[in-house]
Structures are given as structure tokens and as C-alpha cells.
Design an enzyme around this catalytic site. Structure first.
Site, short mmCIF file in Angstrom:
data_model
loop_
_atom_site.label_atom_id
_atom_site.label_comp_id
_atom_site.label_asym_id
_atom_site.label_seq_id
_atom_site.Cartn_x
_atom_site.Cartn_y
_atom_site.Cartn_z
N THR A 136 0.82 -1.22 0.00
CA THR A 136 0.00 0.00 0.00
C THR A 136 0.86 1.27 0.00
OG1 THR A 136 -1.44 -1.28 1.46
CG2 THR A 136 -2.04 1.00 1.13
N SER B 55 6.31 4.14 8.33
CA SER B 55 5.17 4.83 8.92
C SER B 55 5.02 4.55 10.41
CB SER B 55 3.91 4.43 8.16
OG SER B 55 2.82 5.19 8.59
N HIS B 56 3.93 3.93 10.80
CA HIS B 56 3.60 3.71 12.20
C HIS B 56 4.14 2.39 12.73
CE1 HIS B 56 0.80 2.13 9.36
NE2 HIS B 56 0.55 1.16 10.21
N ASP C 25 2.09 10.01 13.78
CA ASP C 25 2.74 8.70 13.74
C ASP C 25 4.22 8.79 13.38
OD1 ASP C 25 2.39 9.41 11.07
OD2 ASP C 25 2.28 7.32 10.43
N ASP D 236 6.09 8.71 10.73
CA ASP D 236 6.56 9.59 9.65
C ASP D 236 5.73 10.87 9.52
OD1 ASP D 236 4.39 8.07 8.77
OD2 ASP D 236 4.98 8.28 6.67
N ASP E 70 2.48 11.54 8.98
CA ASP E 70 1.35 11.79 8.08
C ASP E 70 0.00 11.48 8.72
OD1 ASP E 70 1.77 9.08 8.03
OD2 ASP E 70 1.83 8.88 5.84
N ARG E 71 0.00 10.71 9.81
CA ARG E 71 -1.28 10.41 10.45
C ARG E 71 -1.56 11.37 11.60
NH1 ARG E 71 -2.20 3.92 10.78
NH2 ARG E 71 -1.74 3.52 8.58
N THR F 106 -8.20 2.04 -0.63
CA THR F 106 -7.31 2.36 0.48
C THR F 106 -5.92 2.71 -0.02
OG1 THR F 106 -8.54 0.90 1.95
CG2 THR F 106 -6.25 1.36 2.54
N GLU G 32 -8.76 9.25 5.22
CA GLU G 32 -8.96 7.82 5.41
C GLU G 32 -9.30 7.54 6.86
OE1 GLU G 32 -6.44 5.11 2.80
OE2 GLU G 32 -4.97 6.48 3.63
N LYS H 239 -0.97 12.61 3.14
CA LYS H 239 -1.73 13.03 4.32
C LYS H 239 -0.76 13.74 5.25
CE LYS H 239 -1.45 8.27 5.97
NZ LYS H 239 -1.71 7.13 5.09
C1 G1P Z 1 -2.92 1.26 6.06
C2 G1P Z 1 -4.22 2.02 6.12
C3 G1P Z 1 -4.36 2.89 4.89
C4 G1P Z 1 -3.14 3.81 4.76
C5 G1P Z 1 -1.87 2.98 4.80
C6 G1P Z 1 -0.64 3.88 4.85
O1 G1P Z 1 -2.91 0.40 4.95
O2 G1P Z 1 -5.32 1.14 6.22
O3 G1P Z 1 -5.54 3.63 4.99
O4 G1P Z 1 -3.20 4.54 3.58
O5 G1P Z 1 -1.85 2.15 5.96
O6 G1P Z 1 -0.62 4.69 5.98
P1 G1P Z 1 -3.25 -1.15 5.06
O7 G1P Z 1 -2.31 -1.73 6.09
O8 G1P Z 1 -4.67 -1.24 5.53
O9 G1P Z 1 -3.06 -1.70 3.67
ZN ZN Z 2 2.52 7.24 8.42
#
Ligand code: G1P
Ligand code: ZN
Length: 544
Positions: free
Chosen positions: A18, A113-114, A278, A280, A282-283, A345, A364, A377
Site C-alpha cells: 500500500t 510509517s507507524h 505517527d 513519519d 502523516d497520520r 485504500t 482515510e 496526508k
Molecule cells: C494502512 C491504512 C491505509 C493507509 C496505509 C498507509 O494500509 O489502512 O488507509 O493509507 O496504511 O498509511 P493497510 O495496512 O490497511 O493496507
Molecule cells: Zn505514516
């Protein structure tokens, strides 16, 4: 500088998910692993000779080492200039901002990311294009194809560049500029929000802010923006020093992992407004005094109150939300008479709509909100948007939400995650649901009538590209909805996400606890998918 052509061979499993390629640090440390992927990115691009590349990351373990590798490879591949954040730091939205502001060819963002960091944690890499947004599927597929046939990568024998000091140096013919990680992004945000009014609120003493940077990348951004530029007391930012392992925490701003913030915001002397971002940056998570705002509601509130914010006072062109995000924002769009788009997504799907001027705000359910100011984001942006609304309206977060629900109705919403599930079991669950889709509509289960069932497919309104199998949607006759999909960002086993939504128009019913309000849907989700039986789990790992 000597150019070095290093023979290499394809490495299995370098398919970006993703949000780029995410793996354990130890995987990224394998000889040639990062190099193969970076060269595969460059092979997928055309016309970058002499152009600018932006490089930065969230500061997690291995960030600095990876940046040195990328700088050498960028020089060997013929980039003219690299802009890199000081100490290798660029939050994801700041990287997007820098790419756009400096008209770069693109950027490489290092982040998972997170996901947790540190030597045993996760690492990640993704490529963003010149619009500042994540590369579209056409490019990520080309990158993946390249990883499967790569035979060599190009690098140089130059020493490491000094990332600690701002300034310019050369790597062969390529210029490397170490830039202030925060300034460009902070300036952009200052142009959108009423800093005078927000500053007056934060300096006044009556209103208290608590921003939890979770030992991740937003620490320096929060210090510069909330404390230095807006004058909030220094104690307003907690966990504000970025650490390579995020202090051992899980830098995902949700009620489970942002426990420090939740503790502060649910104490008897809680501040007025709490927020977290988070790994990085963006959240975002938005919390009022003893009151958590769900991300889907937050997007709706921002849309409904955008006219209070200078950067958006002229009106919204349209809004967009990812498919599993609740329809709360759809109701606001309807009232405003603007279009609401439903995308798969992942942030990359918003890029075309933003570039084409079809939407201004997007978001999202996974705590991501943003606008056309960048192509990612943006956590700190969302916090400032809320602060701007609070400064103008002079009401509490809870009052604003209750008022919103009275006007638009309440979309009860929750996401249940089953993390680290056996991959075969998770795939089996989804395959079974897919097979039963045609037989579901019309069935009545425990008093609920199933009205529709499909696997979400999206045709991009701008370029016509089709993305299929984006999540299984079960719609009930009363408008409630259950969505099932597998995460594309995890690094251990599979993560099953179950999204639950029920609309309640009656204000007398708006005070019910969310899980209670959704209990019949939760039971139905298990009946339809056999979650407990197939995963062996009694309860979700995380509920948001
Ligand atoms: C998850 C979130 C999605 C977001 C992505 C990156 O992806 O559900 O909304 O864009 O992280 O932060 P997922 O692990 O569900 O594929
Ligand atoms: Zn992130």
C-alpha cells in the site's frame, strides 16, 4: 569519483505494498537489498538526468545508512542535485512539500510509517513523483518488474556526506544540499491557517494543548510550529525527541498505542485539546477532553468547518475518502453541494483527483487527513486545522462533535484489526467470502437483510485505470456496512481489517458506546466470515 557497476541478482519478494516496500531492518541490511530496489526505482523513471531528487525519512534505525547509499546511487545514476533533510529527517508530508516547492523530479522517502522501529523493527522505502505524491501503480509495478530482472546497480566510491550540517557539497558531478527539515513545511502551513488567532488561543493560558510526537518524526515540526511560531508553552509537546526506535513504542496514533496521550486526556485535569502523529508524521489522532474523535468524523468536521480556515475559505472543490472510511463526510458534501469521491485504500489514489482540481480535502479512516497543499496526508496540518476551528468557534471538541451529529446524524464506526494472523488462514477467509458474494444479497441473517455484496473495484475518473479486489463490502438494508480487507502494509503474517459502520439519525441515540452500538454488526461479521474459527482469535488485536 569512480563510478562502480556492481553485478547483482533479483531478490524475491520486493513487491511494494500500500505504501512502498516495508520489511524488517535485518532484511534491508542484506547486501544489495536496498541497492536493488533503489536501482529498480531509477530504471523505472525517465528523464531525471541533471534533475533534483529529494531524500529523507522518519529518522528510524537504519535511516542514516540508507540515505548515504541512496545519495551515492543518485550521483552514479546521473541526478544533478539531491536535497536531503538535516540529519536525514523529513516527515512524509514535508517531503511532499519539498518536492513540490523545489520542483524536484521526485523523492525517496524512508519510512515504515507507524510500524515499530529499531534494530528488530521495520524499515521501508517508497518513491514519490514530481507532484509530491506516492508513485502511481503503473510506476510501482514497473519498479517491481525491475527488481525481478535486475543484473547490476550503479554507485560511487565517494565518502559519506555530512548530514548534520545544513549546506551544500558535491558527490562527483552531483550537488548535495542538506536543508532545514522543517522550514518549508512550516511556511506552507503558516500560509493556510490563521496563525495569529491560533497563537492567541495557545498563548492565552485558558486553553491547553497536548501534542504527542510519540518519539517520532513530528517532534521537530511540533517544536517549531506549536512552540516557536505559535507560542504554546514548551510542555505542550510530549515525547518530542525523535529516537531511532521511537523509545520502544509503536508510533501509531490510536487509542491503543498512544497511551501517554490518552492518559493525559482522560485525567481529571485534562487539557482542552490533544493530538498525536505517527512515525513519519502523516497520520493524526484528535482527542478532546475525555473524548476521542474517530478519523472518519474528523474528516467530516474539517469539511463542514473549512470556511473558518483562511486557506479553505473560498470553498471546497470536492472531497474524497477511501472506501472503508465512514460516509460521514458524504453527508457534509451533500449539504455543501460538492462531489464526494470513494477511492481504494492508500493515499496514492487521491493524487489524480487533487492534481485534476476535483477535490480539496481527502481522508482515510486510518487517521489520515490532508488537502491539496501537498500530495500526502499530513498530521500536523490536521492538528492546525482543528486548532483553527477551535480558535474561531470557542467551543470544546466534544461540543463541536455533538453539534455535528445533531446536524448530519451520526455514523457509528469502528475498525477491528486482527494482526499477525496466519497468512493462509487470512487468505482462506477472504477467498471464502469472495466465493459467497453472489449468494448473499437477499439473505436475512439474525434479522439483518443483506442488500448488496461485492469486491470493491475502482475506475480512476482522471486516467481511467482500474484497481480491482480492493475490499469486500457487505451492505445491509438499513444502510449499515461491513467491509473486509487484508492489510498491504504489515510485515508479519497477515492483518485482517474489519470495518463496521451504522448510521443513526436520531440525536437521542447518539450517546451509545460505539462497540455497543455496533454489536449486532460485529456478530454478523463473524458469522459471515468465520473470523474466530478461521483465525483462532477470540478478539481483535486493535480496535479503533
Ligand atoms: C494502512 C491504512 C491505509 C493507509 C496505509 C498507509 O494500509 O489502512 O488507509 O493509507 O496504511 O498509511 P493497510 O495496512 O490497511 O493496507
Ligand atoms: Zn505514516
Amino acid at each position: 569519483m569512480n563510478l562502480i557497476t556492481t553485478p547483482t541478482a533479483p531478490i524475491a519478494g520486493q513487491r511494494p505494498g500500500t505504501s512502498g516496500l516495508r520489511k524488517k531492518v535485518e532484511v534491508f541490511k542484506q547486501p544489495g537489498y536496498l541497492e536493488n530496489f533503489v536501482q529498480s526505482i531509477f530504471y523505472a523513471l525517465e528523464g531525471f538526468q541533471g534533475q533534483t531528487l529529494v531524500v529523507g525519512g522518519d529518522g528510524r534505525f537504519h535511516n542514516d545508512v540508507a540515505i548515504q547509499t541512496i545519495v551515492r546511487m543518485a550521483a552514479a545514476n546521473g541526478f544533478g542535485r539531491v536535497l536531503v533533510g538535516q540529519r536525514g529527517i523529513l516527515s512524509t508530508p514535508a517531503a511532499s512539500c519539498v518536492i513540490r516547492k523545489h520542483a524536484a523530479f521526485g523523492g525517496i522517502i524512508l519510512s515504515a510509517s507507524h510500524n515499530p522501529g529499531g534494530p528488530d523493527g521495520d524499515f521501508g522505502i517508497k518513491y514519490n513523483t514530481g507532484n509530491g505524491g506516492p508513485a502511481p501503480e503503473k510506476i510501482t509495478e514497473a519498479i517491481y518488474a525491475n527488481t525481478q530482472r535486475i543484473a547490476r546497480y550503479l554507485t560511487t566510491d565517494t565518502p559519506d556526506v555530512d548530514l548534520g550540517t545544513q549546506g551544500s557539497s558535491q558527490v562527483g558531478a552531483m550537488q548535495v544540499v542538506v536543508i532545514d527539515s522543517v522550514a518549508d513545511h512550516a511556511d506552507l502551513l503558516a500560509s493556510l491557517f490563521d496563525f495569529e488567532r491560533i497563537g492567541a488561543l495557545l498563548r492565552g493560558g485558558a486553553f491547553r494543548l497536548c501534542f504527542d510526537a510519540m518519539h517520532a518524526v513530528t517532534g521537530p515540526y511540533a517544536h517549531e510550529i506549536f512552540i516557536r511560531r505559535l507560542g504554546a508553552p514548551a510542555a505542550s509537546v510530549i515525547n518530542g525527541v525523535p529516537l531511532p526506535d521511537f523509545g520502544g513504542g509503536h508510533p501509531d496514533p490510536n487509542p491503543t498505542y498512544a497511551e501517554d496521550l490518552i492518559k493525559v486526556m482522560f485525567a481529571s485535569d485534562a487539557p482542552d485539546f490533544g493530538a498525536a502523529s505517527d512515525g513519519d508524521g502523516d497520520r493524526n489522532m484528535i482527542v478532546g477532553r475525555r473524548f476521542i474523535v474517530t478519523p472518519s468524523d474528523s474528516l467530516a468536521v474539517l469539511a463542514a468547518n473549512a470556511h473558518f480556515v483562511p486557506g479553505y475559505a473560498a470553498g471546497l472543490k470536492g472531497v474524497a475518502r477511501s472506501m472503508p472510511t465512514s460516509a460521514a463526510v458524504d453527508r457534509v458534501a451533500e449539504k455543501l453541494g460538492i462531489r464526494c469521491y470513494e477511492t481504494p485504500t492508500g493515499w496514492k489514489f487521491f493524487g489524480n483527483l487533487l492534481d485534476a482540481g476535483q477535490v480539496t480535502l481527502c481522508g482515510e479512516e486510518s487517521a489520515g487527513t490532508g488537502s491539496d497543499h501537498v500530495r500526502e496526508k499530513d498530521g500536523v496540518w490536521a492538528v492546525l486545522f482543528w486548532l483553527n476551528i477551535l480558535a474561531v468557534r470557542g467551543e470544546s471538541v466534544e461540543t463541536i462533535l455533538r453539534d455535528h451529529w445533531r446536524t448530519y446524524g451520526r455514523n457509528y464506526y469502528s475498525r477491528h484489526d486482527y494482526e499477525g494472523v496466519d497468512s493462509a488462514a487470512a487468505n482462506g477467509l477472504v477467498a471464502h467470502l469472495r466465493e459467497s458474494l453472489a449468494t448473499l444479497p437477499g439473505q436475512v441473517i439474525d434479522g439483518a437483510t443483506i442488500a448488496s455484496a461485492d469486491d470493491f473495484s475502482y475506475t480512476d475518473p482522471v486516467d481511467g485505470s482500474v484497481s480491482s479486489a480492493q475490499g469486500i463490502r457487505i451492505g445491509l438494508a438499513d444502510g449499515s456496512r461491513i467491509v473486509f480487507r487484508l492489510s498491504g502494509t504489515g510485515t508479519e503474517g497477515a492483518t485482517l481489517r474489519v470495518y463496521l459502520e451504522r448510521f443513526e439519525p436520531d440525536p437521542a441515540q447518539h450517546a451509545v458506546e460505539t462497540q455497543k452500538a455496533l454489536a449486532p454488526l460485529i456478530a454478523l461479521a463473524d458469522r459471515l466470515a468465520g473470523i474466530k474459527a478461521r483465525t483462532g482469535r477470540d478478539a481483535p488485536t486493535v480496535i479503533t
